[in-house]
Design an enzyme around this catalytic site. Structure first.
Site, PDB file in Angstrom:
ATOM      1  N   ARG A   6       0.810  -1.217   0.000  1.00  0.00           N
ATOM      2  CA  ARG A   6       0.000   0.000   0.000  1.00  0.00           C
ATOM      3  C   ARG A   6       0.845   1.269   0.000  1.00  0.00           C
ATOM      4  O   ARG A   6       0.497   2.278   0.611  1.00  0.00           O
ATOM      5  CB  ARG A   6      -0.957   0.020   1.198  1.00  0.00           C
ATOM      6  CG  ARG A   6      -1.899  -1.173   1.242  1.00  0.00           C
ATOM      7  CD  ARG A   6      -2.810  -1.248   0.026  1.00  0.00           C
ATOM      8  NE  ARG A   6      -3.599  -2.471   0.081  1.00  0.00           N
ATOM      9  CZ  ARG A   6      -3.220  -3.637  -0.455  1.00  0.00           C
ATOM     10  NH1 ARG A   6      -2.076  -3.721  -1.121  1.00  0.00           N
ATOM     11  NH2 ARG A   6      -3.979  -4.695  -0.364  1.00  0.00           N
TER      12      ARG A   6
ATOM     13  N   SER B  70     -11.066   0.257   3.193  1.00  0.00           N
ATOM     14  CA  SER B  70     -10.378  -0.153   4.424  1.00  0.00           C
ATOM     15  C   SER B  70      -9.739   1.069   5.067  1.00  0.00           C
ATOM     16  O   SER B  70      -8.870   1.705   4.471  1.00  0.00           O
ATOM     17  CB  SER B  70      -9.307  -1.197   4.103  1.00  0.00           C
ATOM     18  OG  SER B  70      -9.891  -2.361   3.578  1.00  0.00           O
TER      19      SER B  70
ATOM     20  N   GLU C  95      -5.179   3.940   6.224  1.00  0.00           N
ATOM     21  CA  GLU C  95      -4.865   3.708   4.815  1.00  0.00           C
ATOM     22  C   GLU C  95      -5.230   4.899   3.937  1.00  0.00           C
ATOM     23  O   GLU C  95      -4.478   5.233   3.024  1.00  0.00           O
ATOM     24  CB  GLU C  95      -5.578   2.447   4.321  1.00  0.00           C
ATOM     25  CG  GLU C  95      -5.185   2.050   2.910  1.00  0.00           C
ATOM     26  CD  GLU C  95      -5.676   0.664   2.524  1.00  0.00           C
ATOM     27  OE1 GLU C  95      -6.108   0.503   1.370  1.00  0.00           O
ATOM     28  OE2 GLU C  95      -5.604  -0.249   3.357  1.00  0.00           O
TER      29      GLU C  95
END
Length: 356
Positions: free
Chosen positions: A164, A244, A348
């Site tokens: 990520r 998320s 995130e």
């Protein structure tokens, strides 16, 4: 009184965020560069907005220019036996692109179905799901570097792609690089990438490592994501989120063992853990949240926000709330996990004009 057209909330999937000082749109790569140069020339802070699916914008808004990236389209630029290279403009809707590639029998993106946002954001975040990451199929990226004024293509290997993250994300983006276009290498045999994710393999009724028709993989992924409220749909309030909210923590073996001991001592189901190539362990943030006593549907301190009723990783806004409400819920969830396991979950989404 006419509506405030500078509001950023309508440009985010959460439906939250105050106004920008100035809101502009770019429909070509050249316009993206020109708009960015104009903001920089005026010494104006610049916020890039695509699909708004990974943005949490503060209630005060953004004291600068918000640039809506809206250059769209894709086409094949190269082909050989068994694969093609597809060029995609940065503002192209991601799931529409995935649907098009599946319809054309191209493999590689199908497991990333249902993810909201624009294509230009996918290498920045190294978007991934169900055992596949953008890094698996990325060839290179067209960039404009605001610091140097240079424009050119950078190979995927030079982007620092990780879990990520990439060199294009946040503080790592030292040159202020903007994604203008992306190229992917996709297979042409009509079959998916090898199915690595156990949950997806079960849904498809195949063994891990099998390849299936791309359309079958896409439908299975969409079904799984809908079950978790992770497909943006007007009739599903659980899908009004930034996806998320917390990343799965990657920890050393000693920390993973400590967490496992605490879970076992509490008589709870073990937390899912995935060994990493570097010897560390990735832990399921959703499982940690649940084991810390946060159930699905957990309300925030303020009623308009709550944990999704389908998946504990998503924080949802039901309407009428504020970004401050959302952040209060995020802190509550984060602190419960920290108290239970000594792990501080990291957000995130990109936080703009706000912080946890």
């Amino acid at each position: 009184m006419p509506p405030d057209t500078s509001l950023l909330a309508p440009h985010t999937t959460l439906g939250l965020g105050g106004p920008a000082r100035r809101l502009v749109r770019a429909t070509t790569a050249d316009e993206v560069v020109a708009r960015a140069r104009a903001a920089d020339g005026a010494d104006e802070p610049l916020l890039l907005v695509g699909g708004g699916s990974n943005l949490v914008i503060g209630d005060a808004g953004f004291a600068g220019t918000a640039l809506l990236i809206d250059n769209t389209g894709h086409h094949v630029v190269a082909s050989d036996d068994g694969s093609v290279v597809l060029h995609v403009e940065a503002g192209t809707d991601w799931d529409a692109l995935v649907a098009d590639t599946v319809a054309d029998g191209l493999g590689g993106l199908e497991c990333l179905s249902g993810i909201p946002g624009r294509t230009g954001a996918t290498p920045v975040q190294n978007v991934g799901a169900y055992g596949v990451e953008v890094a698996d199929v990325l060839v290179d990226v067209d960039l404009y570097a605001r610091r140097t004024g240079r424009r050119g293509s950078v190979p995927a290997a030079d982007l620092g792609l990780g879990y990520r993250t990439s060199r294009l994300k946040g503080d790592r983006n030292v040159d202020g690089e903007i994604v203008l276009g992306v190229r992917f290498r996709l297979t042409t045999d009509g079959l998916s990438a090898p199915v690595r994710y156990i949950e997806l393999a079960r849904a498809l009724g195949v063994e891990p490592g099998a390849r299936v028709p791309v359309a079958d993989a896409r439908e299975a992924v969409l079904g799984l994501r809908r079950g978790k409220g992770m497909v943006t749909e007007a009739g599903d309030p659980d899908s009004r989120s930034a996806g998320s909210f917390f990343m799965n923590p990657v920890v050393d073996e000693a920390t993973a063992a400590r967490v496992a001991q605490r879970v076992e001592a509490a008589g709870q189901v073990p937390v899912t853990a995935w060994p990493q190539p570097d010897g560390r362990v990735k832990l399921s943030a959703a499982a940690l949240i649940e084991r810390a006593g946060v159930p699905r549907g957990h309300p925030g301190p303020q009623a308009p926000v709550r944990v999704s009723t389908k998946h504990t990783l998503a924080l949802t806004h039901r309407g009428g709330g504020t970004t401050d409400d959302l952040l209060a819920l995020a802190r509550d969830v984060r602190d419960r996990v920290d108290d239970a396991f000594g792990l501080l979950l990291q957000p995130e989404p990109v936080l703009v004009s706000c912080a946890l």
